[in-house]
Design a protein around this motif. Structure first.
Motif, mmCIF file in Angstrom:
data_model
loop_
_atom_site.group_PDB
_atom_site.id
_atom_site.type_symbol
_atom_site.label_atom_id
_atom_site.label_comp_id
_atom_site.label_asym_id
_atom_site.label_seq_id
_atom_site.Cartn_x
_atom_site.Cartn_y
_atom_site.Cartn_z
ATOM 1 N N VAL A 24 -34.481 -77.919 61.707
ATOM 2 C CA VAL A 24 -35.878 -77.791 62.142
ATOM 3 C C VAL A 24 -36.106 -76.402 62.745
ATOM 4 O O VAL A 24 -35.381 -76.009 63.658
ATOM 5 C CB VAL A 24 -36.219 -78.861 63.209
ATOM 6 C CG1 VAL A 24 -37.702 -78.843 63.532
ATOM 7 C CG2 VAL A 24 -35.788 -80.243 62.730
ATOM 8 N N PRO A 25 -37.102 -75.684 62.255
ATOM 9 C CA PRO A 25 -37.393 -74.384 62.873
ATOM 10 C C PRO A 25 -38.126 -74.587 64.194
ATOM 11 O O PRO A 25 -38.545 -75.699 64.510
ATOM 12 C CB PRO A 25 -38.317 -73.717 61.852
ATOM 13 C CG PRO A 25 -39.048 -74.864 61.230
ATOM 14 C CD PRO A 25 -38.069 -76.022 61.202
ATOM 15 N N GLN A 61 -44.276 -80.852 67.869
ATOM 16 C CA GLN A 61 -42.957 -80.413 67.389
ATOM 17 C C GLN A 61 -42.170 -81.586 66.808
ATOM 18 O O GLN A 61 -41.538 -81.454 65.752
ATOM 19 C CB GLN A 61 -42.186 -79.767 68.551
ATOM 20 C CG GLN A 61 -42.755 -78.394 68.887
ATOM 21 C CD GLN A 61 -42.519 -77.973 70.341
ATOM 22 O OE1 GLN A 61 -42.063 -78.754 71.168
ATOM 23 N NE2 GLN A 61 -42.863 -76.731 70.636
ATOM 24 N N GLY A 62 -42.229 -82.723 67.470
ATOM 25 C CA GLY A 62 -41.502 -83.888 66.981
ATOM 26 C C GLY A 62 -42.109 -84.451 65.704
ATOM 27 O O GLY A 62 -41.386 -84.888 64.806
ATOM 28 N N PRO A 110 -33.396 -85.107 60.322
ATOM 29 C CA PRO A 110 -33.224 -83.707 60.697
ATOM 30 C C PRO A 110 -32.434 -83.545 61.996
ATOM 31 O O PRO A 110 -32.683 -84.242 62.979
ATOM 32 C CB PRO A 110 -34.662 -83.204 60.878
ATOM 33 C CG PRO A 110 -35.486 -84.134 60.058
ATOM 34 C CD PRO A 110 -34.809 -85.455 60.137
ATOM 35 N N GLY A 111 -31.490 -82.645 61.949
ATOM 36 C CA GLY A 111 -30.735 -82.271 63.140
ATOM 37 C C GLY A 111 -31.232 -80.931 63.651
ATOM 38 O O GLY A 111 -32.152 -80.324 63.068
ATOM 39 N N ALA A 113 -41.130 -82.287 62.784
ATOM 40 C CA ALA A 113 -39.722 -82.515 62.436
ATOM 41 C C ALA A 113 -39.580 -83.779 61.584
ATOM 42 O O ALA A 113 -38.807 -83.806 60.615
ATOM 43 C CB ALA A 113 -38.877 -82.634 63.711
ATOM 44 N N GLN A 114 -40.342 -84.807 61.917
ATOM 45 C CA GLN A 114 -40.288 -86.037 61.104
ATOM 46 C C GLN A 114 -40.875 -85.807 59.719
ATOM 47 O O GLN A 114 -40.362 -86.330 58.722
ATOM 48 C CB GLN A 114 -41.033 -87.168 61.807
ATOM 49 C CG GLN A 114 -40.264 -87.706 63.003
ATOM 50 C CD GLN A 114 -41.021 -88.785 63.763
ATOM 51 O OE1 GLN A 114 -42.145 -89.141 63.412
ATOM 52 N NE2 GLN A 114 -40.411 -89.292 64.809
ATOM 53 N N VAL A 116 -41.109 -74.863 65.844
ATOM 54 C CA VAL A 116 -42.495 -75.074 65.420
ATOM 55 C C VAL A 116 -43.422 -74.422 66.452
ATOM 56 O O VAL A 116 -43.225 -74.569 67.654
ATOM 57 C CB VAL A 116 -42.787 -76.587 65.322
ATOM 58 C CG1 VAL A 116 -44.261 -76.841 65.040
ATOM 59 C CG2 VAL A 116 -41.902 -77.217 64.255
#
Lengths: 165, 757
Positions: free
Chosen positions: B691-692, B653-654, B686-687, B657-658, B694
Motif C-alpha cells: 500500500v502506498p 487510507q484504510g 495488502p500488507g 487499501a481495501q 495514500v
C-alpha cells in the motif's frame, strides 16, 4: 501428560504444568490471562500474536510453549511502565490505532525492530512490519508512528531499553 | 462555525490508550465464570443430504458439556429478510461451511477433539456454484421452494432508455465481473452467550446492528425480543460482515443446552467459509453520450450471487442497480437485477454495499467514453456531475455536493494534467469518482433516525449512550466530540457507553455510512437537551435567563460575561442536589427528511446527505509478470465537515487499501463449491509493502442535515478505488480490466498482443 514450564513473562517468573502441545499464545492468553496478545489466524501470517522472545519478535501462535523454557517473553502488557512506552504514545497520537486488534502485535514487532535498528528509514519500517497485517489503517499512520517513536522521543528506544527483555 | 472548540479537530481515539496497552477487552478476550468453549462442525460438501448424524461419542467425551445439532434448535425458519435460514443444517447442507453440529467443552482443545468424534454420513446431491449457471432452466435448486434459484428481482426503469440510447452519439457497451472477496477484519466473528435462570439470553458480540440482530435472533430462537440482551464490547473490525450470522445463534443454543456460558469464536477458516463475504456480480452495461460528452441513458443488467441463504445480497444488488444514477445528471436509466441462490457461502455487506461493484463498472465505462470522445476523463465527470441543491433522477435531494471540488483538488494534487500528457511506458494514471448515501431509508423499512442519551452523574461523569456500533472506526470519539462541543466541556469528561440493548437507545446500527449522521445527530440532540437542563440551573445560580447561558471549556457563564463563569462541576452539583441525587438524564433524537422509495418507480429521497469522492491512482505495470504496483494515490472526499480529520483520513487510507487489495490481490477461489484458499496464507490481503502512502484530501462543504455539517466516510473511502486503479492500468498498457481482481497472466498476454499489433 503435562510437562513443567518455567519462563519469565514481562519480568515475572512463572512455573506451570502444561500439555506439551500447548502454544505460547494459549499459555499467555488462557493459562496466564494476559489477553493483550491476540489470535488472528493461528498460522503465523497476520502477526496479531507477536511477542518478543529473548528480544526477538515471534508469532506466539507458532511457538510451542515448551520452547520458551528458561527464556524471557515480553508482551504488550510489559511494554510500558507507569507511563506509555514511546511507541505506544506515538501510536495513540498519530492515529495508528483504529480497531486496535493488530496493535499489540504491531507494537511488539516495532519494539523488537527498533531495539536493533534505532535509526530506520520509512522503507525499513514498512519492511520490518511486513509480517503484521492491519485491515483498518492502510499502514501509513502506523509507519509514521514508528518513525516518530524512533526519532522524536527524548530518549532513543534503542539506548534506554535494550536490556529490558 | 469557526468558533468550534472540539469538533473539527484531530483527536486520538478516546480509548486508544487502552488499545495500545492491551487492556481493551475484545469479544475474544471475554471470560465469564464457569464459561465453556465452543467449536462448530461444518459441512465439507457444498450440497448434500445428511443421511446419518451421530453425536453420541462426542457427548460422552470427558470435558464435553453439550453437543447440539438442528434438533436442539427451535426448528424455526427465519432470516433477516427472507425465511431461508435455520440454525444449523436441517436434513441438507447447502454450502461448504454450513453448520452441522457444535460442541461446548471445558477448553478449546477438548471441543476441537470432540468434533472428530461426531459421525456424519452425507449423500452428495447436484449443486450449482455460479449465479449465471444457477439461472439456467435445468440447474439444480438450492431451495426447493425457490424456482429458478431466484432469491429476489429488482427493476427500475425511468424515462425512455431505448430512445435515449438510440439517439446517442456513442453507446459504450461491455460486460464486467466483480468477484467474491472476504472482509478480513483481524478479529474473527463470534460471541459469548449466557442464559440466566429465567431463560433470558445475553449475547456479547461484535455486531454492527445490535438491535436489528436482536429482533432477527428473537424470531430464530422463538423468544420475545425482551428475552434477549445484546451487548457490544470492543471488537476487531467488521467492514460490513458483522451482522446476522449463525455463529451467534449456535453459541446461544450451546449455552441453552449446557446451562453455562459459552464462548464460540470462529477460527479463521470458519470465518472464511461462513463469514458474510461480498456479493459477486456480473454486470452488463450500456452507457450513452452525446458528442460533447453529456450522458444520455444507462441500461444495466446485474446478476448477483446470493449464496445459499439470504442475508442482504438482494438489497446490495438493488443498490448496484440504481445508486450510481445519482452521481451524474442521468435522465433515462433502466436496470434489472437478479439475486440468485448458489451452493456457496451466503454473501452480504462489504464496504460499498453494491455501489462499490457498480462504481467500478460505471467509472470504467466513463473512462472508455472519455477516450472515445477525446475528452479528459476529469472533464467528463465535471460535465455530468451532480451539484449542490439538485434533485437526482430518483428524487435524491442533494444538499451540499463537493463532487466538483473533489475532482478539482484531486487532479491538482496528483498533477493529473501533467502526468496524463507525459506518457512513460508501463506507467499510468487513472481517475474515478463516486457518490454514496449517509444513511439509507430504503434499507430498514420501519423507520429511519438516530437517538442518543446523555447521563451526567453527581460526580460530573458524562456518559453518552447510543445504539449504533464502533467497530474500530472511532465512532465513540466522534460522538464524544459532538457531545463535548454541544455541552461546552473538555473532551476528557466524556465517556461513551458500550452498546447494551438493556440500556442504550434503539439504533439501527453502523452501516450505509450512517453512523456519524444518524447517531451523531441523535447524541447531538441529547446533548442539546442536557445543555438546556444545565443552563436552567446555571441561570438560577447566575441570576440570568437560561437562554442567555453559554458554556465553553467547562465554564458556564452569561453570554458576554465569560469572566464571571461557574465551573461545570458546580452546575452539576447544584443540579443533582436539587433533584435528590438523581442524575441529569437527557434523551434526544433525529428524524431525517428521507422517504421510503416508491416500490415501483424507486423514487424517493433515501438519505439526509450524500457524500462524494474523486480518487486518482498512479500505477507501474511490469509487462513480463503482469504485476501492478500502485505508486501514488490521491483520494479527495466530500465528507461534509470532518468531525475528526485524523480519523476521517484514517478511514480514507484504510478504505483505499481495501480497494487496492480487491483490485490486485484478493479473490475467494471456489472450485466445485470448495473454497480453495480459506486462510490468510492463501488469501493475501495488502500488507505494509503493498500500500502506498495514500494522500487524503478533505472537501468539507457544510452539510445542512449533518451534525455540525458532517456527512460520513466509511464506504465511499473504497468505492472508486478499483476503477481508479484499473483506469490507471488502462492508461499504462491500453488493456481494459473488466474482471476483478486483475489477472496477471491475462494482462501479460494482452500487453504482448498490443506490442505486436
Amino acid at each position: 501428560m503435562k510437562v513443567p514450564l518455567s519462563f519469565v513473562l514481562n519480568g515475572e517468573e512463572h512455573f506451570l504444568m502444561i500439555r506439551p502441545n500447548r502454544t505460547l499464545l494459549d499459555v499467555i492468553r488462557v493459562d496466564l490471562g494476559l489477553t493483550g496478545t491476540k489470535l488472528g489466524c493461528g498460522q503465523g501470517k497476520c502477526g496479531a500474536c507477536t511477542v518478543l522472545l529473548n528480544g526477538e519478535p515471534v508469532n506466539a501462535c507458532l511457538i510451542l510453549a515448551p520452547q520458551v523454557n528458561g527464556k524471557e517473553v515480553l508482551t504488550v502488557e510489559g511494554l510500558g511502565g507507569d507511563a506509555l512506552h514511546p511507541l505506544q504514545k506515538a501510536f495513540v497520537e498519530k492515529g495508528a490505532v483504529q480497531c486496535g486488534y493488530c496493535t499489540p502485535g504491531m507494537l511488539m514487532t516495532a519494539k523488537g525492530f527498533l531495539n536493533k535498528h534505532p535509526h530506520p528509514t520509512k522503507e525499513d519500517i514498512r519492511a520490518a512490519i511486513a509480517g503484521n497485517l492491519c485491515r483498518c489503517t492502510g499502514y501509513k499512520n502506523i509507519a509514521e508512528a514508528i518513525h516518530s517513536a524512533a526519532y522524536e522521543s527524548g530518549n532513543s528506544p534503542a539506548d534506554s531499553e535494550r536490556d529490558d527483555v | 462555525m469557526s468558533d468550534l472548540h472540539v469538533v473539527g479537530k484531530s483527536y486520538p481515539q478516546i480509548d486508544a490508550r487502552e488499545k495500545v496497552t492491551g487492556t481493551t477487552e475484545f469479544v475474544s478476550d471475554l471470560v465469564l465464570p464457569n464459561m465453556l468453549f465452543g467449536r462448530t462442525l461444518r459441512s465439507p460438501y457444498a450440497h448434500a443430504r445428511i443421511v446419518h448424524l451421530d453425536t453420541s461419542r462426542a457427548s460422552k467425551m470427558p470435558g464435553v458439556k453439550a453437543v447440539v445439532t438442528y434438533s436442539d434448535t427451535p426448528g424455526i425458519k427465519f432470516g433477516p429478510r427472507s425465511n431461508d435460514w435455520t440454525i444449523m443444517a436441517c436434513e441438507k447442507v447447502l454450502f461448504e461451511g454450513d453448520e452441522v453440529a457444535a460442541v461446548a467443552a471445558v477448553d478449546e482443545d477438548t471441543a476441537e477433539e470432540a468434533l472428530d468424534l461426531i459421525r456424519v454420513e452425507y449423500e452428495e446431491i447436484p449443486a450449482v456454484f455460479d449465479p449465471m449457471d444457477a439461472m439456467q432452466p435445468e440447474a439444480p435448486l438450492v431451495h426447493d421452494d425457490k424456482p429458478g434459484n431466484i432469491a429476489f428481482e429488482y427493476k427500475v426503469d425511468v424515462g425512455d432508455v431505448d430512445e435515449a440510447l438510440k439517439n446517442s452519439y456513442f453507446v459504450y457497451e461491455d460486460s464486467f465481473y466483480t468477484n467474491q472477496v472476504y472482509q478480513a477484519y483481524l478479529e474473527p466473528m463470534g460471541a459469548v452467550a449466557a442464559v440466566d435462570l429465567c431463560g433470558r439470553l445475553t449475547l456479547w458480540t461484535g455486531t454492527q446492528i445490535p438491535n436489528m440482530m436482536r429482533m432477527t435472533y428473537a424470531r430464530a430462537l422463538g423468544l420475545p425480543p425482551e428475552q434477549i440482551r445484546v451487548v457490544v464490547p470492543d471488537y476487531g473490525g467488521a467492514f460490513g460482515a458483522k451482522m446476522e450470522n449463525n455463529v451467534h445463534l449456535v453459541a446461544a443454543v450451546l449455552a441453552q443446552k449446557a446451562r453455562r456460558p459459552v464462548k464460540l469464536m470462529n477460527t479463521r477458516r470458519d470465518d472464511f467459509l461462513a463469514g458474510n463475504p461480498r456479493v459477486p456480480m456480473y454486470v452488463d452495461i450500456k452507457l450513452g453520450v452525446t458528442a460533447d460528452g453529456i450522458l444520455t441513458g444507462k441500461d444495466v443488467r446485474v446478476v448477483g450471487g446470493n449464496g445459499a441463504r439470504t442475508i442482504y445480497a438482494h438489497a446490495i444488488v438493488a443498490t448496484a442497480c440504481y445508486r450510481v444514477d445519482s452521481l451524474y445528471r442521468f435522465r433515462h436509466v433502466r436496470a434489472m437485477g437478479h439475486t440468485v441462490y448458489t451452493n456457496t457461502v451466503p454473501t452480504s455487506c462489504f464496504r460499498g454495499f453494491g455501489n462499490a461493484q457498480m462504481t467500478f463498472v460505471l467509472e470504467s465505462a466513463m473512462d472508455a467514453i472519455a477516450e472515445h470522445l477525446s475528452i479528459d476523463p476529469a472533464e467528463l465527470r465535471l460535465k455530468n456531475g451532480i451539484g449542490s441543491g439538485e434533485v437526482s433522477i430518483h428524487g435524491w435531494r442533494i444538499g451540499a455536493s463537493g463532487l466538483a471540488e473533489c475532482v478539482e483538488r484531486a487532479t491538482k494534487a496528483a498533477d493529473w494534467a501533467g502526468k496524463r500528457s507525459r506518457r512513460e511506458p508501463m506507467r499510468g494514471i487513472g481517475l474515478a469518482c463516486c457518490n454514496h448515501v449517509a444513511g439509507n431509508r430504503g434499507f430498514v423499512q420501519e423507520f429511519d433516525g438516530g437517538a442518543g442519551m446523555v447521563r451526567i452523574g453527581r460526580d460530573g461523569r458524562i456518559t453518552v449512550y447510543h445504539g449504533e456500533s464502533d467497530m474500530g472506526q472511532g465512532q465513540k470519539t466522534t460522538f464524544a466530540q459532538i457531545v463535548a462541543e454541544r455541552l461546552g466541556v473538555p473532551l476528557e469528561l466524556i465517556v461513551v457507553a458500550q452498546v447494551d440493548t438493556d440500556v442504550s437507545p434503539f439504533g439501527l446500527g453502523s452501516f450505509a455510512t450512517r453512523g456519524t449522521i444518524m447517531g451523531g445527530n441523535g447524541v447531538l440532540a441529547a446533548a442539546a437537551n442536557a445543555f438546556r437542563q444545565l443552563a436552567e440551573v446555571a441561570g438560577e445560580m447566575l441570576e440570568a435567563a437560561p437562554e442567555d447561558i453559554v458554556s465553553e471549556n467547562g465554564m458556564f457563564f452569561v453570554m458576554g460575561a465569560p469572566d464571571q463563569g461557574i465551573p461545570f462541576m458546580d452546575v452539576i452539583e447544584a443540579a443533582t442536589r436539587k433533584q435528590g441525587g438523581a442524575p441529569l438524564v437527557a434523551t434526544g433524537h433525529y428524524i431525517p427528511p428521507t422517504e421510503l422509495p416508491n416500490p415501483v418507480t424507486k423514487y424517493g429521497n433515501v438519505a439526509p446527505a450524500y457524500p462524494f469522492a474523486c480518487q486518482i491512482a498512479e500505477v507501474e505495470v511490469d509487462p513480463d509478470t503482469g504485476h501492478v504496483t500502485v505508486v501514488n494515490f490521491v483520494a479527495a472526499h466530500d465528507v461534509g465537515r470532518a468531525i475528526n480529520p485524523m480519523a476521517t483520513e484514517g478511514q480514507i487510507q484504510g478504505g483505499v487499501a481495501q480497494g487496492l487489495g480487491w483490485t490486485l490481490m484478493e479473490n475467494m477461489v471456489v472450485n466445485e463449491g470448495r473454497v480453495a484458499n480459506a486462510s490468510f496464507l492463501d488469501y493475501e490481503i495488502p500488507g505494509p509493502l503493498d500500500v502506498p502512502d495514500v494522500v487524503p484530501i478533505l472537501v468539507e462543504p457544510v452539510e445542512p442535515e449533518g451534525p455540525y455539517g458532517a456527512k460520513g466516510i466509511g464506504e465511499p473511502a473504497l468505492n472508486p478505488s478499483m476503477a481508479a486503479i484499473t483506469n490507471a492500468i488502462y492508461n499504462a498498457t491500453g488493456v481494459r480490466i473488466n474482471r476483478l481482481p486483475v489477472n496477471h497472466q491475462m494482462l501479460v498476454r494482452e500487453i504482448k498482443k498490443r506490442d505486436h499489433s
